[in-house]
Write an enzyme that holds these catalytic residues in place. Structure first.
Site, PDB file in Angstrom:
ATOM      1  N   PRO A 183      -2.919  -1.819  18.875  1.00  0.00           N
ATOM      2  CA  PRO A 183      -2.715  -2.142  17.463  1.00  0.00           C
ATOM      3  C   PRO A 183      -2.973  -0.992  16.496  1.00  0.00           C
ATOM      4  O   PRO A 183      -2.692  -1.127  15.312  1.00  0.00           O
ATOM      5  CB  PRO A 183      -3.717  -3.283  17.228  1.00  0.00           C
ATOM      6  CG  PRO A 183      -4.774  -3.078  18.266  1.00  0.00           C
ATOM      7  CD  PRO A 183      -4.069  -2.531  19.465  1.00  0.00           C
ATOM      8  N   HIS A 235       0.833  -1.199   0.000  1.00  0.00           N
ATOM      9  CA  HIS A 235       0.000   0.000   0.000  1.00  0.00           C
ATOM     10  C   HIS A 235       0.868   1.250   0.000  1.00  0.00           C
ATOM     11  O   HIS A 235       1.840   1.339   0.757  1.00  0.00           O
ATOM     12  CB  HIS A 235      -0.903   0.014   1.235  1.00  0.00           C
ATOM     13  CG  HIS A 235      -1.907  -1.094   1.247  1.00  0.00           C
ATOM     14  ND1 HIS A 235      -2.805  -1.269   2.279  1.00  0.00           N
ATOM     15  CD2 HIS A 235      -2.175  -2.077   0.338  1.00  0.00           C
ATOM     16  CE1 HIS A 235      -3.568  -2.322   2.014  1.00  0.00           C
ATOM     17  NE2 HIS A 235      -3.201  -2.828   0.857  1.00  0.00           N
ATOM     18  N   TYR A 237       4.272   6.097  10.652  1.00  0.00           N
ATOM     19  CA  TYR A 237       3.507   4.926  10.225  1.00  0.00           C
ATOM     20  C   TYR A 237       4.380   3.977   9.408  1.00  0.00           C
ATOM     21  O   TYR A 237       4.348   2.763   9.596  1.00  0.00           O
ATOM     22  CB  TYR A 237       2.300   5.379   9.397  1.00  0.00           C
ATOM     23  CG  TYR A 237       1.239   4.325   9.201  1.00  0.00           C
ATOM     24  CD1 TYR A 237       0.187   4.197  10.100  1.00  0.00           C
ATOM     25  CD2 TYR A 237       1.285   3.459   8.120  1.00  0.00           C
ATOM     26  CE1 TYR A 237      -0.793   3.226   9.925  1.00  0.00           C
ATOM     27  CE2 TYR A 237       0.319   2.487   7.940  1.00  0.00           C
ATOM     28  CZ  TYR A 237      -0.727   2.373   8.839  1.00  0.00           C
ATOM     29  OH  TYR A 237      -1.687   1.406   8.656  1.00  0.00           O
ATOM     30  N   TYR A 250      -9.070   4.002   8.281  1.00  0.00           N
ATOM     31  CA  TYR A 250      -9.212   4.255   9.712  1.00  0.00           C
ATOM     32  C   TYR A 250     -10.357   5.242   9.893  1.00  0.00           C
ATOM     33  O   TYR A 250     -10.270   6.380   9.408  1.00  0.00           O
ATOM     34  CB  TYR A 250      -7.935   4.848  10.290  1.00  0.00           C
ATOM     35  CG  TYR A 250      -6.753   3.897  10.332  1.00  0.00           C
ATOM     36  CD1 TYR A 250      -6.422   3.237  11.514  1.00  0.00           C
ATOM     37  CD2 TYR A 250      -5.953   3.673   9.209  1.00  0.00           C
ATOM     38  CE1 TYR A 250      -5.337   2.370  11.570  1.00  0.00           C
ATOM     39  CE2 TYR A 250      -4.871   2.812   9.255  1.00  0.00           C
ATOM     40  CZ  TYR A 250      -4.572   2.164  10.440  1.00  0.00           C
ATOM     41  OH  TYR A 250      -3.512   1.307  10.492  1.00  0.00           O
ATOM     42  N   LYS A 259       2.511  -1.335  15.306  1.00  0.00           N
ATOM     43  CA  LYS A 259       3.929  -1.309  15.661  1.00  0.00           C
ATOM     44  C   LYS A 259       4.440  -2.567  16.356  1.00  0.00           C
ATOM     45  O   LYS A 259       5.644  -2.739  16.517  1.00  0.00           O
ATOM     46  CB  LYS A 259       4.222  -0.094  16.562  1.00  0.00           C
ATOM     47  CG  LYS A 259       4.006   1.246  15.879  1.00  0.00           C
ATOM     48  CD  LYS A 259       4.896   1.375  14.664  1.00  0.00           C
ATOM     49  CE  LYS A 259       4.540   2.546  13.806  1.00  0.00           C
ATOM     50  NZ  LYS A 259       5.138   2.466  12.468  1.00  0.00           N
TER      51      LYS A 259
END
Length: 409
Positions: A295, A72, A387, A203, A299
């Site tokens: 979560p 992605h 991220y 998200y 990480k």
């Protein structure tokens, strides 16, 4: 038994550490309290940072990941019925995120270790650590519950045995400081047999709570809902789950969530946890044995991989030059990166979840933060850098040397 490095735990941390040590000619033995079938069959999500992907590729265990993983270039943040894309690849100058399940990583690493003669002792019980302050620490265990006790004498022990393992409690409480935050909510996760509803992770922040959509494969999708941490999965029928997902992920355009049969569902609690120090005597902690993250920031596995890179580099330096400097700084080096990951995971969790005691004012502050991060390039860059993964403090030529060792092995 005698080995150079005794490793407790055959999760991603323990397996990758053993693999990295093998490439440097360092012997290790792994012990694991579950069977091979259990560790390879426990379905866990997996979102890999670029540095984790690079490590697997460079060390020869990434072929299947590159073939079957989903790559992605960005993520979507969804709030107020609108989607906002964070272009991670552009903002980080080429980094991507890879969706490849943790149990698939484990399969690849187990296969690699066994093919090269690595020793993994499965299904052990009653594990304990001894003589950590001496030159010959030992790991004591039973081979299966009713078996006789056995011992492994080592130069060093790596505790990669998770939050509930025996390694962390082996650090005396007088020198061990633990930091913890328990979140009042959990995640209800489902696996569904359905085609992807979106090309990248979504998200969602909604007044009813957080929701997440991610792709597992062209046929299987993984979705999550924020629920009370003490809720019971029996309270959530399939129809109720889909209704809530549709509500929380809805947009003002014609985007549709594709439903399918739910083949798995469960509720997991969420916590942040850090143990300081991550080493004592000849014991070094790595992965969930030393730290837990919620979560939301993806990480957990990646921190474990970073820990063992740092530890493998330090052990390699010791065995080639008798220099213990990197080993002595292991905890300090790891914790700098761990706390940054804890900060980012807390930030994402705080921004995206509806807190039950939030006032309308605080909810508007959340929305303002999301508006800011999706409209400011600087804020979006900060999110993207964290991220996709912050740098790991290893020598610059570390991966290059591993690549040469892999080619020659």
């Amino acid at each position: 038994m005698r080995t150079q490095v005794g490793i407790i735990g055959a999760g991603p941390a323990g397996l990758m550490l053993s693999h990295l040590l093998h490439l440097q000619g360092i012997e290790s033995i792994i012990i694991e309290n579950r069977t091979r079938e259990e560790i390879e069959g426990t379905i866990r999500a997996g979102l890999l940072e670029q540095c984790t992907v690079d490590l697997m590729k460079t060390t020869g265990v990434g072929e299947r990941m590159m073939r079957e993983g989903h790559f992605h270039e960005g993520i979507e943040l969804r709030f107020n019925g609108e989607s906002h894309r964070i272009n991670i690849q552009e903002l980080t100058r080429g980094k991507k995120v890879t969706v490849y399940a943790q149990h698939e990583v484990i399969k690849d690493l187990v296969d690699a270790r066994l093919k090269t003669g690595g020793e993994i002792i499965f299904n052990v019980d009653d594990v304990s650590l001894h003589d950590l302050d001496t030159s010959a620490p030992t790991i004591r265990f039973r081979k299966e519950k009713d078996g006789d006790f056995q011992e492994i004498t080592c130069d060093y022990i790596a505790g990669c045995d998770g939050f509930h393992g025996p390694s962390r409690p082996s650090i005396p409480s007088t020198i061990r400081k633990e930091y913890q935050k328990i979140y009042p909510f959990g995640w209800l996760g489902i696996l569904t047999e359905a085609p992807p509803s979106a090309p990248e992770l979504i998200y969602g922040n909604h007044e009813r709570g957080f929701a997440l959509l991610s792709t597992r494969s062209p046929e299987i999708q993984r979705l999550y809902l924020q629920v009370d941490r003490n809720d019971n999965i029996d309270n959530w029928s399939d129809d109720r789950i889909w209704e809530e997902l549709h509500t929380r992920l809805a947009t003002h355009d014609d985007w549709k969530l594709i439903e399918g049969p739910i083949i798995q569902k469960n509720i997991v609690s969420m916590r942040s946890f850090v143990c300081d120090p991550m080493q004592h005597g000849k014991l070094f902690l790595a992965g969930d044995a030393a730290h837990i993250v919620p979560p939301t920031g993806a990480k957990g596995l990646n921190l474990a991989m970073a820990d063992v890179q740092i530890l493998a580099c330090a052990l390699g330096t010791f065995y080639t030059s008798n220099n213990t400097e990197l080993l002595e700084r292991y905890s300090e080096t790891c914790l700098r990166r761990v706390w940054k990951a804890e900060r980012f995971s807390w930030y994402m969790t705080s921004m995206l979840h509806r807190h039950y005691d939030h006032t309308p004012f605080e909810h508007q502050i959340q929305l303002a933060e999301m508006d800011y991060v999706t409209s400011s390039r600087s804020a979006a860059t900060s999110l993207a850098e964290n991220y996709a993964g912050l740098p790991i403090e290893c020598p610059e030529d570390w991966l290059e040397k591993l690549g040469v060792l892999t080619l020659n092995s």
